[in-house]
Design an enzyme around this catalytic site. Structure first.
Site, short mmCIF file in Angstrom:
data_model
loop_
_atom_site.label_atom_id
_atom_site.label_comp_id
_atom_site.label_asym_id
_atom_site.label_seq_id
_atom_site.Cartn_x
_atom_site.Cartn_y
_atom_site.Cartn_z
NE ARG A 160 -3.75 0.22 2.24
CZ ARG A 160 -4.37 0.78 3.28
NH1 ARG A 160 -4.26 0.23 4.49
NH2 ARG A 160 -5.08 1.86 3.11
CB CYS A 200 -1.74 4.15 9.20
SG CYS A 200 -3.15 4.73 10.16
#
Length: 286
Positions: free
Chosen positions: A179, A238
């Site tokens: 990611r 995040c």
């Protein structure tokens, strides 16, 4: 009183202590109802349930990330109703290595309540040791929970943008590598990361049994990541501001105190097309 971690043995010894309150924070991003269902089936004796979407986040807007911060007054009222008072020792747990429970750990610190710790090893370790479980719902004695918001524990997108390339600051992204690099993104509309960030997947904080590494090992890892940057100049990010708190907790365990959270994180960052993004090592101009 514990403010980072509590062991399964320590919690087991305090289950009947009215000054200790336990929260079950199980949650699955791809199945939001799963955590509550699992709680109703069985949980640590006396535990209350908190839902990431309903209790620990505010309404999603076109400018927010996937899990914006909740209204502090609303959450404080809930905490009081759940039996959390000024002197209460709170313990939080989940079944996913602390990745969800750290949200409540950080929120309580944001609200000025320092007596909160993550159950080290979480529910899997508790169950391996065959400790007390129940399907009975608790009947909390309401307390007065005083909100004392600490603005110094978080930063906004503008602050991140100002310091992301500054040599005296460090931005640490807790997401999986695929990611972060933009190779594969299943949760957010845009892939990649904030330019200037370094990747440190939160699972790197854990030993093989799911408990945290020693303070010494964590300190060695984070000092290397920080590369001379002071702890209070570290910003954690995040996908939506949840798992980033795992890295923040690890730094606290390591004695590297004072790092801050970007609550909006990647899912908020990408709502503004003027903010730059990076994939791999390349910066994509907006």
């Amino acid at each position: 009183m514990p403010s980072t971690l509590v062991s399964t043995a320590e919690l087991a010894a305090q289950l009947t202590n009215p000054d200790w309150v336990v929260f079950d924070c199980r949650f699955t991003l791809t199945d939001p109802a799963a955590g509550r269902a699992a709680y109703h089936a069985s949980h640590i004796v006396g535990a209350r349930y908190t839902d990431l979407d309903e209790d620990l986040s505010g309404p999603v807007t076109s400018q927010s990330g996937r899990h914006p911060l909740p209204d502090p007054q609303v959450l404080c009222a809930k905490l009081g109703a759940w039996g959390v008072g000024e002197q209460t020792q709170v313990v939080v747990y989940d079944d996913s290595y602390g990745s969800m429970a750290v949200r409540l750990w950080w929120l309580l610190r944001w609200l000025g309540h320092e007596n909160v710790a993550l159950l080290d090893g979480g529910l899997p370790k508790w169950m391996r040791e065959k400790r007390a479980m129940s399907a009975d719902l608790p009947s909390p004695l309401p307390q007065s929970f005083r909100c004392a918001i600490n603005p110094d524990v978080s930063v906004d997108a503008a602050t991140v943008d100002r310091f992301r390339l500054d040599e005296h600051h460090r931005l640490i992204d807790a997401r999986p590598e695929h990611r972060f690099t933009g190779e594969r993104e299943l949760l957010d509309a845009v892939a990649g990361h904030i330019p200037g960030a370094v990747n440190w997947v939160f699972e790197e904080n854990l030993d093989m049994d799911g408990t945290f590494l020693s303070a010494e090992e964590l300190r060695e890892n984070y000092l290397r990541l920080m590369n001379g940057v002071a702890a209070h100049n570290v910003i954690h990010t995040c996908g939506s501001g949840v798992t980033a708190s795992h890295n923040l907790l690890a730094m606290e365990i390591a004695g590297l105190t004072g790092s801050r959270l970007y609550p909006g994180s990647w899912s908020e960052w990408i709502t503004d097309p003027n903010r730059p993004i990076a994939t791999g090592d390349a910066v994509i101009a907006s």
